[in-house]
Design a protein around this motif. Structure first.
Motif, short mmCIF file in Angstrom:
data_model
loop_
_atom_site.label_atom_id
_atom_site.label_comp_id
_atom_site.label_asym_id
_atom_site.label_seq_id
_atom_site.Cartn_x
_atom_site.Cartn_y
_atom_site.Cartn_z
N ARG A 490 0.84 -1.19 0.00
CA ARG A 490 0.00 0.00 0.00
C ARG A 490 0.88 1.25 0.00
O ARG A 490 1.83 1.35 0.79
CB ARG A 490 -0.92 -0.01 1.21
N SER A 491 0.52 2.20 -0.88
CA SER A 491 1.33 3.42 -1.02
C SER A 491 0.44 4.64 -0.96
O SER A 491 -0.69 4.65 -1.46
CB SER A 491 2.08 3.41 -2.36
N TYR A 519 -5.90 10.05 15.01
CA TYR A 519 -4.78 9.79 14.09
C TYR A 519 -4.41 11.12 13.46
O TYR A 519 -5.06 11.61 12.54
CB TYR A 519 -5.22 8.79 13.03
N THR A 520 -3.34 11.73 13.95
CA THR A 520 -2.98 13.08 13.55
C THR A 520 -1.90 13.14 12.48
O THR A 520 -1.63 14.21 11.93
CB THR A 520 -2.49 13.88 14.78
N LEU A 521 -1.27 11.98 12.18
CA LEU A 521 -0.20 11.96 11.18
C LEU A 521 -0.80 11.88 9.79
O LEU A 521 -1.53 10.95 9.47
CB LEU A 521 0.72 10.76 11.42
N SER A 576 3.38 -5.28 7.90
CA SER A 576 3.52 -4.44 9.09
C SER A 576 2.18 -4.08 9.71
O SER A 576 2.12 -3.26 10.62
CB SER A 576 4.30 -3.16 8.73
N THR A 577 1.12 -4.65 9.21
CA THR A 577 -0.19 -4.44 9.83
C THR A 577 -0.37 -5.40 10.99
O THR A 577 -0.02 -6.58 10.89
CB THR A 577 -1.33 -4.65 8.81
N ASP A 578 -0.92 -4.90 12.09
CA ASP A 578 -1.04 -5.71 13.31
C ASP A 578 -2.25 -5.23 14.10
O ASP A 578 -2.18 -4.23 14.82
CB ASP A 578 0.23 -5.58 14.14
N TYR A 614 -1.99 1.95 10.89
CA TYR A 614 -2.32 2.81 9.76
C TYR A 614 -3.79 3.21 9.82
O TYR A 614 -4.66 2.42 10.17
CB TYR A 614 -2.02 2.10 8.44
N PHE A 615 -4.07 4.46 9.43
CA PHE A 615 -5.43 4.98 9.45
C PHE A 615 -6.35 4.18 8.53
O PHE A 615 -7.55 4.09 8.77
CB PHE A 615 -5.41 6.46 9.03
#
Length: 757
Positions: A490-491, A519-521, A576-578, A614-615
């Motif tokens: 995912r990009s 989620y502020t990033l 890296s999704t958890d 990730y959001f």
């Protein structure tokens, strides 16, 4: 001593005690008993169904003339002769002798039916004049007595006490024992005017069907038409003694479980007549107050199908042979380049009763184009190859290409799918785009209009190089299982254009990478993701009926219960999704009474263990909301997220983004929708005859991580001009009033039980 003798006759006393009031009371108190006892007879019947269009909009009118040879005002339909064996009014065996068609391309037998007025509710939830509570709804004015087949009968004028739809008006004829001899009247329900003339005949002390007519008048989107169902006994009734087991539920019935896409016939008129046919059987033959399953067994009365009838309509009955026949409902025309302007299917191979074994479906880019602030103008085109073994059993391979002109990029995907009534498996691989909300996606076409006309780019997308497997197994209408496995890279994608048509409120386009208080990033790094999902659906209280050997389902008889588990698996293939998400849902469309319908949706869920990194993997809402909403009314809250930017039109709310309530914690969402035939405004405006419903809206959403309790209450009119739903909604945040918004929607009336999976 003087004595006297008085002769006393019981029959004379009974006759003297009969009054119109006592006859009526007898009819209402004996209604259930009479309904149960009608049956155990057989007779030959003639049934005619015919329809005509009195007005059709221009394009459809030309098509009717060119494709089907039907002019305005021209009748078309069927006539069926059959022997009907009646166990009960909703349990019959039809022996088809002949079917004749006129001005109609294909034929199916028209089944005998007789609305059962001995129920509390008859047909499309209309209050029967013989209901136990009939006096609460109707005035019964005695008109006089009459003779029918030499028997004394009493006539009553039936008038509704209140001005509502779904209440009958007409003349009710009863015999001395309270049996229904004739009903001649009308009712308005579901935007349709119905008129009935049902005449019964005396047989062994009961009054059974003899001759009847049902007439429908309706219109939609500038077109209106008329439909007539006439039936008549053409032989004297005979007693029929039957084994009750003959009407047991079929042991191996056919059941169409895949209720998603259903292809329509090429012939519009044939489809229209078929839909009305099925609607009458469903609405006016069901006996909701009875524990008897509706069963129509149908067979050819004879060894050959001389009428050329659709064999899928018939039951395999031992000793009664049904001959197959080919019905080509697809039009195969020579190829011409102009056919590529619009999407079209091309069929090949030897025709097999109701399908071709091979099909190439071309998806034209003409109506699959859109605009977004990331890619600019986009077009999609595809070619789908299908191999069929039955009409709804097929293997398909799809090649889809996407051209994004704004970023000068080509992408696409390959998809292989096997689909049958009970099983659906899809494998896909591609380099494509995906929305942040994968389950409630925003329409790209509506996003294009919102972006270009209102500078409101609500659709947020990212790039995904993916491989996925989707499996759906429907074990029955009651129980199904869905699963997903997806591995992807995912990009992030960013806005590349600020192009618009109207500079609405001098807005600035919002970033393509949304954020909120949790989620502020903004944005994310390119990463690998391995996600699985499993969902179980269960409808515990479904009721079903049977026509021929096909099981039909009353979807509104049970709620839909859903349990979902979704997980991201860290380190699987470099993922890296958890996270672990569980969710329980309750969906139900309920008919509270003939004038009130309710839709209810409750979602409750949470994340167990690690919070999503990730959001994209948060719980998102409101995906199906658009400037003009089409689809289910219970899709989401009315005003939260991007929509209030349009409804309020005030600058201070322009920065509220569509994903403001997305969460990685515990959430509870409750959405409800009430639809009323008559409530407050409609009676005042005198819209009794219009099919306009009033709606009340009550929604709530609790988000634990944001300490948020969001509420909405609203009022609306559904079915304005039979097209639109207009709503005004007030919202409250943690008990404090925020503002009132207004919304225009495409009319999506509550269809009882038709809940998408």
């Amino acid at each position: 001593m003087i004595g006297c003798f008085i002769h006393f006759s019981p029959n004379e006393s009974q006759a003297q005690s009969l009054t119109p009031a006592s006859i009526l009371d007898k009819a209402l108190s004996s209604s259930e008993e009479h309904g149960k006892s009608i049956g155990s007879f057989k007779m030959r019947v003639k049934v005619q169904e015919k329809a005509r269009f009195n007005q059709v909009i221009g394009i459809a009118r030309k098509r009717l003339v060119a494709k089907e040879g039907i002019q305005m005002g021209q009748w078309y339909g069927n006539q069926t002769i059959s022997e009907v064996q009646v166990g009960h009014l909703n349990q019959l065996i039809h022996g088809i002798e002949s079917v004749q068609t006129f001005h109609k391309k294909y034929s199916k037998p028209t089944l005998f039916l007789w609305p059962d007025f001995y129920q509390d509710y008859v047909g499309t939830s209309c209050v029967s004049p013989l209901s136990y509570q009939a006096k609460s709804y109707y005035h019964f004015n005695f008109k006089g007595d009459t003779l029918v087949e030499g028997k004394a009968c009493f006539q009553f004028q039936v008038e509704p006490k209140i001005r509502r739809d779904r209440l009958f008006k007409g003349t009710l004829t009863l015999d001395e024992a309270g049996w229904l001899v004739r009903f001649d009247g009308t009712v308005f329900a579901d935007a349709i005017d119905y008129s009935f003339d049902l005449q019964n005949q005396n047989f062994q002390g009961k009054w059974i069907p003899k001759k009847g007519e049902i007439r429908l008048l309706a219109g939609l989107l500038g077109s209106d038409g008329e439909y007539i169902w006439e039936q008549e006994a053409i032989s004297q009734p005979e007693e029929w003694r039957f084994n009750p087991q003959i009407f047991d539920e079929p042991k191996n019935p056919k059941e169409t479980l895949n209720i998603s896409p259903v292809a329509f016939d090429e012939t519009f008129a044939n489809q229209f007549l078929t839909n009305l046919h099925g609607s009458l059987l469903r609405k006016w033959k069901q006996r909701p107050t009875s524990n008897l399953v509706m069963i129509d067994s149908v067979y050819y009365k004879g060894s050959e199908n001389k009428a050329g009838l659709d064999p899928t309509f018939f039951t395999d009955i031992p000793g009664m042979k049904n001959t197959e026949v080919l019905i080509d409902s697809f039009k195969v025309s020579p190829f011409h380049p102009k056919q590529l302007i619009l999407s079209k299917s091309f069929y090949f191979g030897e025709f097999k009763r109701d399908y071709y074994p091979f099909e190439i479906y071309y998806k034209s880019p003409v109506f699959d184009s859109n605009f977004n602030t990331v890619e600019g103008f986009v077009v999609n085109s595809a070619v789908v190859f299908r191999k069929r073994w039955a009409r709804y059993q097929l293997l398909e391979a799809e090649v889809l290409g996407r051209r994004a002109f704004g970023i000068n990029r080509n992408s696409g995907l390959l998809r292989l799918r096997y689909r049958s009534d009970s099983f659906d498996a899809t494998v896909a691989n591609g380099d494509y785009v995906a929305q942040y909300n994968p389950e409630n996606t925003i329409s790209p076409e509506m996003n294009s209009l919102s972006t270009l006309l209102l500078k409101n780019n609500q659709m947020k997308i990212y790039r995904t190089k993916f491989t996925s497997v989707n499996l759906t197994k429907r074990f029955s209408a009651r129980f199904f299982l869905k699963s997903l496995v997806e591995y992807s890279e995912r990009s992030q994608m960013d806005n590349t254009t600020d192009y618009y048509w109207i500079n609405f409120l001098n807005r600035d386009f919002k970033p393509n990478n949304p954020t909120n208080s949790e989620y502020t990033l903004e944005g994310f790094t390119t990463h690998k993701s391995f996600i699985t999902q499993i969902q179980v659906g269960f409808r515990p209280f479904l009721t079903q009926s049977y026509r021929a050997n096909t099981r039909l389902t009353d979807w509104g008889s049970s709620p839909l219960l859903l349990a979902k588990y979704r997980a991201g698996w860290k380190d699987v293939g470099g993922s890296s999704t958890d996270f672990n998400q569980v969710e329980l849902s309750y969906l139900h469309n309920i008919e509270v009474n003939p004038w009130i319908k309710m839709g209810l949706l409750i979602n409750a869920g949470t994340f167990i263990g690690n919070k999503p990194t990730y959001f994209i993997d948060f719980k998102h809402y409101n995906g199906t909301l658009n400037l003009i909403q089409a689809g289910e009314m219970l899709a989401s809250e009315r005003l939260v997220g991007y929509y209030q930017n349009f409804t309020s039109g005030t600058n201070q709310r322009l920065n509220v983004n569509h994903y403001a309530n997305s969460t990685a914690g515990t959430y509870v969402e409750a959405l409800s929708f009430f639809q009323f035939s008559n409530l407050w405004l409609k009676p005042l405006l005198g819209m009794k005859k219009l099919y306009v419903k009033e709606v009340l809206i009550a929604n709530a959403n609790y988000v634990q991580n944001q300490n948020l309790l969001y509420n909405e209450v609203g009022y609306g009119l559904d079915g304005v001009f039979k097209i639109f739903r207009l709503e005004a909604i007030a919202n409250f945040i943690n008990g404090q009033f925020s503002y009132i918004g207004f919304r225009v929607n495409i009319n999506s009336r509550i269809r009882i039980g038709n809940i998408p999976e």
